[in-house]
Design a protein around this motif. Sequence first.
Motif, PDB file in Angstrom:
ATOM      1  N   LEU A   1      60.830  29.138  47.043  1.00  0.00           N
ATOM      2  CA  LEU A   1      60.173  30.125  47.998  1.00  0.00           C
ATOM      3  C   LEU A   1      60.045  31.519  47.189  1.00  0.00           C
ATOM      4  CD1 LEU A   1      58.973  30.794  50.831  1.00  0.00           C
ATOM      5  CD2 LEU A   1      61.261  31.805  51.499  1.00  0.00           C
ATOM      6  N   ASP A   2      58.702  31.776  47.353  1.00  0.00           N
ATOM      7  CA  ASP A   2      58.461  33.122  46.286  1.00  0.00           C
ATOM      8  C   ASP A   2      57.868  34.308  47.421  1.00  0.00           C
ATOM      9  OD1 ASP A   2      58.947  32.310  43.962  1.00  0.00           O
ATOM     10  OD2 ASP A   2      56.956  31.770  43.282  1.00  0.00           O
ATOM     11  N   PRO A   3      58.528  35.500  47.213  1.00  0.00           N
ATOM     12  CA  PRO A   3      57.964  36.636  48.046  1.00  0.00           C
ATOM     13  C   PRO A   3      56.563  37.108  47.068  1.00  0.00           C
ATOM     14  CG  PRO A   3      59.776  37.185  46.754  1.00  0.00           C
ATOM     15  CD  PRO A   3      59.643  35.641  46.547  1.00  0.00           C
ATOM     16  N   LEU A   4      55.615  37.690  47.886  1.00  0.00           N
ATOM     17  CA  LEU A   4      54.458  38.118  47.136  1.00  0.00           C
ATOM     18  C   LEU A   4      53.982  39.428  47.870  1.00  0.00           C
ATOM     19  CD1 LEU A   4      51.482  37.514  48.952  1.00  0.00           C
ATOM     20  CD2 LEU A   4      52.337  35.194  48.795  1.00  0.00           C
ATOM     21  N   VAL A   5      53.193  40.169  47.005  1.00  0.00           N
ATOM     22  CA  VAL A   5      52.679  41.395  47.500  1.00  0.00           C
ATOM     23  C   VAL A   5      51.113  41.349  46.786  1.00  0.00           C
ATOM     24  CG1 VAL A   5      54.595  42.749  47.895  1.00  0.00           C
ATOM     25  CG2 VAL A   5      53.468  42.824  45.710  1.00  0.00           C
ATOM     26  N   GLY A   6      50.142  42.184  47.483  1.00  0.00           N
ATOM     27  CA  GLY A   6      48.812  42.125  46.682  1.00  0.00           C
ATOM     28  C   GLY A   6      47.754  42.725  47.701  1.00  0.00           C
ATOM     29  N   ALA A   7      46.578  42.775  47.182  1.00  0.00           N
ATOM     30  CA  ALA A   7      45.514  43.481  47.602  1.00  0.00           C
ATOM     31  C   ALA A   7      44.334  42.685  47.874  1.00  0.00           C
ATOM     32  CB  ALA A   7      45.220  44.654  46.939  1.00  0.00           C
ATOM     33  N   ARG A   8      43.196  43.102  48.590  1.00  0.00           N
ATOM     34  CA  ARG A   8      42.210  42.660  48.934  1.00  0.00           C
ATOM     35  C   ARG A   8      41.034  43.684  48.926  1.00  0.00           C
ATOM     36  NH1 ARG A   8      41.981  38.284  53.729  1.00  0.00           N
ATOM     37  NH2 ARG A   8      42.155  40.343  54.887  1.00  0.00           N
ATOM     38  N   ILE A   9      40.035  43.381  48.433  1.00  0.00           N
ATOM     39  CA  ILE A   9      38.845  43.886  48.548  1.00  0.00           C
ATOM     40  C   ILE A   9      37.735  43.225  49.255  1.00  0.00           C
ATOM     41  CG2 ILE A   9      36.775  45.447  47.452  1.00  0.00           C
ATOM     42  CD1 ILE A   9      38.943  46.083  45.208  1.00  0.00           C
ATOM     43  N   ARG A  10      36.955  43.992  50.362  1.00  0.00           N
ATOM     44  CA  ARG A  10      35.857  43.247  50.990  1.00  0.00           C
ATOM     45  C   ARG A  10      34.662  44.205  50.893  1.00  0.00           C
ATOM     46  NH1 ARG A  10      37.192  43.131  56.193  1.00  0.00           N
ATOM     47  NH2 ARG A  10      38.829  44.248  56.016  1.00  0.00           N
ATOM     48  N   TYR A  11      33.636  43.564  50.547  1.00  0.00           N
ATOM     49  CA  TYR A  11      32.065  44.264  50.642  1.00  0.00           C
ATOM     50  C   TYR A  11      31.111  43.463  51.467  1.00  0.00           C
ATOM     51  CZ  TYR A  11      28.208  46.716  48.537  1.00  0.00           C
ATOM     52  OH  TYR A  11      26.869  47.486  48.775  1.00  0.00           O
ATOM     53  N   ALA A  12      30.674  44.149  52.200  1.00  0.00           N
ATOM     54  CA  ALA A  12      29.560  43.714  53.203  1.00  0.00           C
ATOM     55  C   ALA A  12      28.137  43.815  52.606  1.00  0.00           C
ATOM     56  CB  ALA A  12      29.412  44.014  54.549  1.00  0.00           C
ATOM     57  N   VAL A  13      27.728  42.858  51.820  1.00  0.00           N
ATOM     58  CA  VAL A  13      26.264  42.847  51.156  1.00  0.00           C
ATOM     59  C   VAL A  13      25.109  43.015  52.191  1.00  0.00           C
ATOM     60  CG1 VAL A  13      24.688  41.714  49.776  1.00  0.00           C
ATOM     61  CG2 VAL A  13      27.391  41.435  49.498  1.00  0.00           C
ATOM     62  N   ALA A  14      25.302  42.317  53.147  1.00  0.00           N
ATOM     63  CA  ALA A  14      24.235  42.261  54.447  1.00  0.00           C
ATOM     64  C   ALA A  14      25.014  41.864  55.543  1.00  0.00           C
ATOM     65  CB  ALA A  14      23.176  41.701  53.995  1.00  0.00           C
ATOM     66  N   PRO A  15      24.486  42.053  56.725  1.00  0.00           N
ATOM     67  CA  PRO A  15      25.012  41.453  58.058  1.00  0.00           C
ATOM     68  C   PRO A  15      25.255  39.862  57.756  1.00  0.00           C
ATOM     69  CG  PRO A  15      23.234  42.739  58.611  1.00  0.00           C
ATOM     70  CD  PRO A  15      23.140  42.741  56.878  1.00  0.00           C
ATOM     71  N   GLY A  16      26.555  39.572  57.824  1.00  0.00           N
ATOM     72  CA  GLY A  16      26.948  38.225  57.854  1.00  0.00           C
ATOM     73  C   GLY A  16      27.229  37.643  56.362  1.00  0.00           C
ATOM     74  N   GLN A  17      27.018  38.607  55.643  1.00  0.00           N
ATOM     75  CA  GLN A  17      27.331  38.132  54.064  1.00  0.00           C
ATOM     76  C   GLN A  17      28.434  39.116  53.413  1.00  0.00           C
ATOM     77  OE1 GLN A  17      23.805  37.610  51.624  1.00  0.00           O
ATOM     78  NE2 GLN A  17      22.536  38.003  53.335  1.00  0.00           N
ATOM     79  N   GLU A  18      29.072  38.460  52.673  1.00  0.00           N
ATOM     80  CA  GLU A  18      30.395  39.123  52.348  1.00  0.00           C
ATOM     81  C   GLU A  18      30.989  38.721  51.053  1.00  0.00           C
ATOM     82  OE1 GLU A  18      34.152  40.950  54.842  1.00  0.00           O
ATOM     83  OE2 GLU A  18      34.747  39.061  54.109  1.00  0.00           O
ATOM     84  N   LEU A  19      31.416  39.474  50.095  1.00  0.00           N
ATOM     85  CA  LEU A  19      31.750  39.419  48.907  1.00  0.00           C
ATOM     86  C   LEU A  19      33.399  40.043  49.216  1.00  0.00           C
ATOM     87  CD1 LEU A  19      29.326  40.743  46.180  1.00  0.00           C
ATOM     88  CD2 LEU A  19      29.667  38.378  46.476  1.00  0.00           C
ATOM     89  N   PHE A  20      34.208  38.965  48.453  1.00  0.00           N
ATOM     90  CA  PHE A  20      35.738  39.547  48.397  1.00  0.00           C
ATOM     91  C   PHE A  20      36.472  39.128  47.149  1.00  0.00           C
ATOM     92  CE2 PHE A  20      35.125  35.095  49.764  1.00  0.00           C
ATOM     93  CZ  PHE A  20      36.448  34.357  49.220  1.00  0.00           C
ATOM     94  N   LEU A  21      37.489  39.846  47.003  1.00  0.00           N
ATOM     95  CA  LEU A  21      38.395  39.660  45.907  1.00  0.00           C
ATOM     96  C   LEU A  21      39.661  39.731  46.356  1.00  0.00           C
ATOM     97  CD1 LEU A  21      38.924  39.186  42.730  1.00  0.00           C
ATOM     98  CD2 LEU A  21      38.370  41.677  42.240  1.00  0.00           C
ATOM     99  N   ARG A  22      40.643  38.904  46.102  1.00  0.00           N
ATOM    100  CA  ARG A  22      41.914  39.049  46.271  1.00  0.00           C
ATOM    101  C   ARG A  22      43.062  38.726  45.017  1.00  0.00           C
ATOM    102  NH1 ARG A  22      45.968  35.119  50.150  1.00  0.00           N
ATOM    103  NH2 ARG A  22      47.841  35.747  49.100  1.00  0.00           N
ATOM    104  N   GLY A  23      44.097  39.735  45.028  1.00  0.00           N
ATOM    105  CA  GLY A  23      44.872  39.355  43.949  1.00  0.00           C
ATOM    106  C   GLY A  23      46.351  39.708  44.486  1.00  0.00           C
ATOM    107  N   ASP A  24      47.161  38.995  43.885  1.00  0.00           N
ATOM    108  CA  ASP A  24      48.800  39.061  44.342  1.00  0.00           C
ATOM    109  C   ASP A  24      49.654  38.735  43.206  1.00  0.00           C
ATOM    110  OD1 ASP A  24      49.772  36.256  44.816  1.00  0.00           O
ATOM    111  OD2 ASP A  24      48.138  36.187  45.947  1.00  0.00           O
ATOM    112  N   ILE A  25      50.789  39.255  43.126  1.00  0.00           N
ATOM    113  CA  ILE A  25      52.051  38.941  42.197  1.00  0.00           C
ATOM    114  C   ILE A  25      52.932  38.517  43.095  1.00  0.00           C
ATOM    115  CG2 ILE A  25      51.228  40.012  40.455  1.00  0.00           C
ATOM    116  CD1 ILE A  25      52.985  42.483  41.252  1.00  0.00           C
ATOM    117  N   GLY A  26      54.028  37.650  42.646  1.00  0.00           N
ATOM    118  CA  GLY A  26      55.105  37.181  43.383  1.00  0.00           C
ATOM    119  C   GLY A  26      56.066  36.709  42.543  1.00  0.00           C
TER     120      GLY A  26
END
Length: 300
Positions: free
Chosen positions: A208-233
Amino acid sequence: MCPSLRHLCHGLLAPFCVLIAMGGTTLAADLSPAPAAAVETPLAALPTWTFRFTPYGWLISLNGTQTVRGRSESVNASFLDVLEQSDSLVALMGDAELRNGPFALFGDVVWTKIGLDRSTVRSRALAPGVSGTVGAALSLDVEMAIVEAGAAYEVARLGPLAFDVLAGMRYWHQSADLSLGIAAGVQTADLAIAGARAIARSGSVDWLDPLVGARIRYAVAPGQELFLRGDIGGFGAGSDFSWQAFGGYGFDFGTYNGITFSGVIGYRALSVDYAQGEGRRRYEFDMLQHGPVLGISARF
Protein backbone atom coordinates in the motif's frame (compact mmCIF):
# COMPACT_ATOMS: atom_id res chain seq x y z
CA MET A 1 -80.15 87.95 -5.45
CA CYS A 2 -81.15 89.77 -2.30
CA PRO A 3 -78.72 89.78 0.61
CA SER A 4 -81.03 87.82 2.88
CA LEU A 5 -81.48 85.00 0.41
CA ARG A 6 -77.70 84.94 -0.27
CA HIS A 7 -76.94 84.47 3.46
CA LEU A 8 -79.57 81.74 3.68
CA CYS A 9 -77.97 79.77 0.81
CA HIS A 10 -74.52 80.11 2.30
CA GLY A 11 -75.80 78.79 5.61
CA LEU A 12 -77.50 75.81 4.02
CA LEU A 13 -74.57 74.89 1.74
CA ALA A 14 -71.73 75.31 4.24
CA PRO A 15 -72.03 71.79 5.78
CA PHE A 16 -72.05 70.22 2.35
CA CYS A 17 -68.89 72.12 1.38
CA VAL A 18 -67.14 70.80 4.48
CA LEU A 19 -68.21 67.23 3.68
CA ILE A 20 -67.07 67.60 0.07
CA ALA A 21 -63.73 68.95 1.21
CA MET A 22 -63.28 66.06 3.66
CA GLY A 23 -64.35 63.56 1.03
CA GLY A 24 -61.89 65.01 -1.44
CA THR A 25 -59.09 64.65 1.10
CA THR A 26 -60.10 61.07 1.82
CA LEU A 27 -60.35 60.32 -1.88
CA ALA A 28 -56.94 61.85 -2.49
CA ALA A 29 -55.55 59.72 0.30
CA ASP A 30 -57.16 56.63 -1.18
CA LEU A 31 -55.69 57.43 -4.58
CA SER A 32 -52.14 57.90 -3.26
CA PRO A 33 -49.67 55.28 -4.66
CA ALA A 34 -49.36 52.09 -2.62
CA PRO A 35 -45.97 51.42 -1.04
CA ALA A 36 -43.66 49.34 -3.25
CA ALA A 37 -43.72 45.63 -2.47
CA ALA A 38 -40.49 44.25 -0.97
CA VAL A 39 -38.33 42.51 -3.60
CA GLU A 40 -37.19 39.07 -2.45
CA THR A 41 -33.55 38.27 -3.22
CA PRO A 42 -33.33 34.72 -4.63
CA LEU A 43 -31.17 32.37 -2.58
CA ALA A 44 -28.03 31.05 -4.21
CA ALA A 45 -28.43 27.44 -5.34
CA LEU A 46 -26.63 25.04 -3.06
CA PRO A 47 -23.99 22.79 -4.65
CA THR A 48 -25.31 19.34 -5.52
CA TRP A 49 -23.57 16.00 -5.76
CA THR A 50 -22.69 14.69 -9.22
CA PHE A 51 -21.35 11.22 -10.01
CA ARG A 52 -19.14 10.25 -12.94
CA PHE A 53 -18.14 6.71 -13.89
CA THR A 54 -15.63 5.92 -16.65
CA PRO A 55 -14.88 2.36 -17.76
CA TYR A 56 -11.93 2.29 -20.13
CA GLY A 57 -9.06 0.24 -21.46
CA TRP A 58 -5.37 0.88 -20.93
CA LEU A 59 -3.00 -0.48 -23.60
CA ILE A 60 0.09 -1.12 -21.48
CA SER A 61 3.76 -1.15 -22.44
CA LEU A 62 6.28 -2.42 -19.85
CA ASN A 63 9.88 -1.32 -19.32
CA GLY A 64 11.89 -2.33 -16.27
CA THR A 65 12.97 -5.25 -14.10
CA GLN A 66 10.97 -8.10 -12.54
CA THR A 67 12.57 -10.27 -9.83
CA VAL A 68 10.95 -13.53 -8.70
CA ARG A 69 12.60 -15.88 -6.18
CA GLY A 70 15.86 -13.96 -6.53
CA ARG A 71 15.96 -14.26 -10.34
CA SER A 72 15.87 -10.89 -12.10
CA GLU A 73 14.62 -10.45 -15.63
CA SER A 74 14.75 -7.37 -17.82
CA VAL A 75 11.40 -6.59 -19.46
CA ASN A 76 10.98 -4.49 -22.58
CA ALA A 77 7.53 -4.98 -24.14
CA SER A 78 5.49 -2.59 -26.24
CA PHE A 79 1.72 -2.67 -25.99
CA LEU A 80 1.68 -4.51 -29.33
CA ASP A 81 3.77 -7.28 -27.74
CA VAL A 82 1.36 -7.39 -24.81
CA LEU A 83 -1.66 -7.51 -27.11
CA GLU A 84 -0.21 -10.41 -29.09
CA GLN A 85 0.94 -12.51 -26.14
CA SER A 86 -1.29 -11.76 -23.14
CA ASP A 87 -4.31 -13.66 -21.92
CA SER A 88 -6.13 -10.30 -21.67
CA LEU A 89 -5.86 -7.90 -24.59
CA VAL A 90 -5.92 -4.72 -22.47
CA ALA A 91 -5.88 -3.63 -18.88
CA LEU A 92 -9.48 -3.08 -17.76
CA MET A 93 -9.98 0.09 -15.79
CA GLY A 94 -12.89 1.70 -13.99
CA ASP A 95 -12.57 5.27 -12.73
CA ALA A 96 -15.21 7.03 -10.58
CA GLU A 97 -15.60 10.51 -9.08
CA LEU A 98 -18.22 11.88 -6.68
CA ARG A 99 -18.17 15.72 -6.65
CA ASN A 100 -19.91 18.45 -4.66
CA GLY A 101 -18.71 21.95 -5.56
CA PRO A 102 -14.93 22.11 -5.07
CA PHE A 103 -14.75 18.82 -3.13
CA ALA A 104 -14.49 15.40 -4.78
CA LEU A 105 -13.92 11.77 -3.84
CA PHE A 106 -12.26 9.54 -6.44
CA GLY A 107 -11.58 5.87 -7.00
CA ASP A 108 -9.79 3.89 -9.69
CA VAL A 109 -9.40 0.15 -10.33
CA VAL A 110 -7.10 -1.61 -12.81
CA TRP A 111 -6.84 -5.34 -13.37
CA THR A 112 -4.62 -7.01 -15.94
CA LYS A 113 -3.05 -10.36 -16.71
CA ILE A 114 0.02 -10.12 -18.90
CA GLY A 115 2.06 -12.93 -20.47
CA LEU A 116 5.41 -12.26 -22.18
CA ASP A 117 7.77 -14.64 -23.94
CA ARG A 118 11.54 -14.73 -24.49
CA SER A 119 11.39 -12.04 -27.20
CA THR A 120 10.56 -9.40 -24.58
CA VAL A 121 12.13 -10.92 -21.40
CA ARG A 122 15.89 -11.27 -20.85
CA SER A 123 17.75 -12.92 -17.96
CA ARG A 124 19.59 -10.28 -15.99
CA ALA A 125 21.08 -11.33 -12.64
CA LEU A 126 20.75 -13.36 -9.47
CA ALA A 127 19.97 -11.72 -6.15
CA PRO A 128 22.60 -11.89 -3.39
CA GLY A 129 22.39 -15.26 -1.63
CA VAL A 130 21.22 -17.17 -4.72
CA SER A 131 23.98 -19.35 -6.14
CA GLY A 132 24.31 -20.79 -9.63
CA THR A 133 24.00 -19.36 -13.11
CA VAL A 134 20.86 -17.91 -14.66
CA GLY A 135 18.83 -20.09 -16.99
CA ALA A 136 17.51 -18.45 -20.14
CA ALA A 137 14.19 -16.72 -19.48
CA LEU A 138 11.38 -18.38 -21.45
CA SER A 139 8.32 -16.43 -20.28
CA LEU A 140 6.92 -14.15 -17.61
CA ASP A 141 3.26 -14.11 -16.48
CA VAL A 142 2.08 -11.32 -14.20
CA GLU A 143 -1.41 -10.89 -12.75
CA MET A 144 -1.87 -7.47 -11.24
CA ALA A 145 -4.55 -5.31 -9.60
CA ILE A 146 -4.13 -1.62 -8.71
CA VAL A 147 -6.73 0.21 -6.62
CA GLU A 148 -6.65 3.96 -5.93
CA ALA A 149 -8.87 5.93 -3.55
CA GLY A 150 -8.66 9.48 -2.26
CA ALA A 151 -10.03 13.01 -2.16
CA ALA A 152 -9.47 16.12 -4.27
CA TYR A 153 -10.19 19.80 -3.61
CA GLU A 154 -10.37 22.67 -6.08
CA VAL A 155 -8.08 25.37 -4.65
CA ALA A 156 -8.16 27.86 -7.53
CA ARG A 157 -10.22 28.71 -10.62
CA LEU A 158 -9.27 31.26 -13.26
CA GLY A 159 -11.95 31.42 -15.93
CA PRO A 160 -11.91 28.07 -17.73
CA LEU A 161 -8.86 26.85 -15.77
CA ALA A 162 -9.26 24.90 -12.51
CA PHE A 163 -6.52 23.61 -10.21
CA ASP A 164 -7.07 20.69 -7.78
CA VAL A 165 -4.89 19.15 -5.08
CA LEU A 166 -5.40 15.50 -4.17
CA ALA A 167 -4.27 12.89 -1.67
CA GLY A 168 -5.02 9.22 -1.17
CA MET A 169 -3.72 5.66 -1.25
CA ARG A 170 -2.75 3.20 -3.99
CA TYR A 171 -3.04 -0.53 -3.26
CA TRP A 172 -1.08 -3.07 -5.33
CA HIS A 173 -1.66 -6.80 -5.64
CA GLN A 174 0.56 -9.01 -7.80
CA SER A 175 1.52 -12.58 -8.48
CA ALA A 176 4.22 -13.49 -10.99
CA ASP A 177 5.48 -16.72 -12.56
CA LEU A 178 8.90 -16.66 -14.19
CA SER A 179 9.74 -19.60 -16.46
CA LEU A 180 13.43 -20.44 -16.98
CA GLY A 181 15.13 -22.95 -19.21
CA ILE A 182 16.91 -25.61 -17.14
CA ALA A 183 20.65 -25.23 -17.69
CA ALA A 184 23.72 -26.60 -15.98
CA GLY A 185 24.42 -24.74 -12.78
CA VAL A 186 20.86 -23.52 -12.19
CA GLN A 187 19.79 -24.22 -8.63
CA THR A 188 16.26 -25.64 -8.70
CA ALA A 189 15.61 -26.40 -5.02
CA ASP A 190 13.14 -23.51 -4.75
CA LEU A 191 11.68 -23.84 -8.27
CA ALA A 192 8.86 -25.92 -9.71
CA ILE A 193 10.00 -28.22 -12.53
CA ALA A 194 7.76 -28.63 -15.59
CA GLY A 195 9.43 -30.57 -18.39
CA ALA A 196 12.49 -28.60 -19.48
CA ARG A 197 11.37 -25.57 -17.51
CA ALA A 198 11.98 -24.37 -14.00
CA ILE A 199 9.26 -22.02 -12.77
CA ALA A 200 9.76 -19.42 -10.05
CA ARG A 201 6.44 -18.48 -8.44
CA SER A 202 6.13 -15.39 -6.29
CA GLY A 203 2.80 -16.19 -4.69
CA SER A 204 0.62 -13.25 -3.65
CA VAL A 205 2.44 -9.95 -3.10
CA ASP A 206 0.61 -6.91 -1.71
CA TRP A 207 1.57 -3.41 -0.64
CA LEU A 208 0.00 0.00 0.00
CA ASP A 209 1.39 3.38 -1.09
CA PRO A 210 0.31 6.81 0.14
CA LEU A 211 0.13 9.41 -2.64
CA VAL A 212 -0.17 13.18 -3.09
CA GLY A 213 -0.65 15.07 -6.30
CA ALA A 214 -2.39 17.74 -8.33
CA ARG A 215 -4.69 18.04 -11.32
CA ILE A 216 -5.30 20.80 -13.87
CA ARG A 217 -8.59 20.99 -15.81
CA TYR A 218 -9.16 23.33 -18.73
CA ALA A 219 -12.60 23.84 -20.31
CA VAL A 220 -11.86 24.21 -24.02
CA ALA A 221 -15.57 24.73 -24.80
CA PRO A 222 -18.89 23.69 -23.23
CA GLY A 223 -18.74 19.94 -22.79
CA GLN A 224 -15.04 19.70 -23.74
CA GLU A 225 -12.19 19.47 -21.23
CA LEU A 226 -8.44 18.92 -21.24
CA PHE A 227 -6.95 17.46 -18.04
CA LEU A 228 -3.52 16.66 -16.66
CA ARG A 229 -2.95 14.77 -13.43
CA GLY A 230 0.31 13.97 -11.64
CA ASP A 231 1.11 12.30 -8.33
CA ILE A 232 3.99 10.82 -6.35
CA GLY A 233 3.83 8.17 -3.65
CA GLY A 234 5.41 5.29 -1.79
CA PHE A 235 8.00 7.21 0.23
CA GLY A 236 9.27 3.93 1.69
CA ALA A 237 5.92 3.16 3.36
CA GLY A 238 5.09 0.56 0.69
CA SER A 239 7.24 0.96 -2.40
CA ASP A 240 10.45 2.95 -2.31
CA PHE A 241 8.93 5.47 -4.72
CA SER A 242 6.22 5.73 -7.35
CA TRP A 243 4.99 8.41 -9.72
CA GLN A 244 2.14 8.81 -12.17
CA ALA A 245 1.24 11.18 -15.02
CA PHE A 246 -2.09 11.06 -16.85
CA GLY A 247 -3.22 13.52 -19.51
CA GLY A 248 -6.22 13.45 -21.78
CA TYR A 249 -9.24 14.99 -23.43
CA GLY A 250 -12.90 14.48 -22.55
CA PHE A 251 -15.83 15.49 -24.76
CA ASP A 252 -19.60 15.20 -24.30
CA PHE A 253 -21.43 13.53 -27.19
CA GLY A 254 -24.97 13.02 -25.88
CA THR A 255 -27.48 13.04 -23.03
CA TYR A 256 -30.03 10.29 -22.39
CA ASN A 257 -32.50 10.19 -19.47
CA GLY A 258 -30.53 12.86 -17.63
CA ILE A 259 -27.19 11.02 -18.04
CA THR A 260 -24.45 12.82 -19.98
CA PHE A 261 -22.14 10.54 -21.97
CA SER A 262 -18.59 11.56 -22.86
CA GLY A 263 -15.63 10.09 -24.70
CA VAL A 264 -12.20 9.99 -23.06
CA ILE A 265 -8.86 9.64 -24.83
CA GLY A 266 -5.46 10.08 -23.19
CA TYR A 267 -2.11 8.63 -22.18
CA ARG A 268 -1.14 7.26 -18.78
CA ALA A 269 2.27 6.44 -17.30
CA LEU A 270 2.70 4.77 -13.90
CA SER A 271 6.09 3.87 -12.43
CA VAL A 272 6.84 2.00 -9.21
CA ASP A 273 9.96 0.64 -7.49
CA TYR A 274 9.01 -2.04 -4.94
CA ALA A 275 11.14 -4.77 -3.33
CA GLN A 276 10.84 -7.20 -0.45
CA GLY A 277 12.83 -10.13 0.94
CA GLU A 278 16.38 -11.29 0.36
CA GLY A 279 18.06 -14.18 -1.44
CA ARG A 280 15.58 -16.81 -2.66
CA ARG A 281 12.70 -14.81 -1.13
CA ARG A 282 13.55 -11.69 -3.10
CA TYR A 283 10.64 -10.13 -5.02
CA GLU A 284 11.10 -6.87 -6.92
CA PHE A 285 8.93 -4.92 -9.32
CA ASP A 286 10.81 -1.92 -10.70
CA MET A 287 8.66 -1.08 -13.70
CA LEU A 288 7.28 1.72 -15.86
CA GLN A 289 3.81 0.94 -17.22
CA HIS A 290 2.56 3.31 -19.89
CA GLY A 291 0.20 3.47 -22.84
CA PRO A 292 -2.87 5.04 -24.44
CA VAL A 293 -6.26 5.12 -22.68
CA LEU A 294 -9.68 4.93 -24.37
CA GLY A 295 -13.01 5.08 -22.59
CA ILE A 296 -16.61 6.27 -22.25
CA SER A 297 -17.78 8.32 -19.29
CA ALA A 298 -21.31 8.60 -17.82
CA ARG A 299 -22.14 11.59 -15.59
CA PHE A 300 -25.33 12.17 -13.61
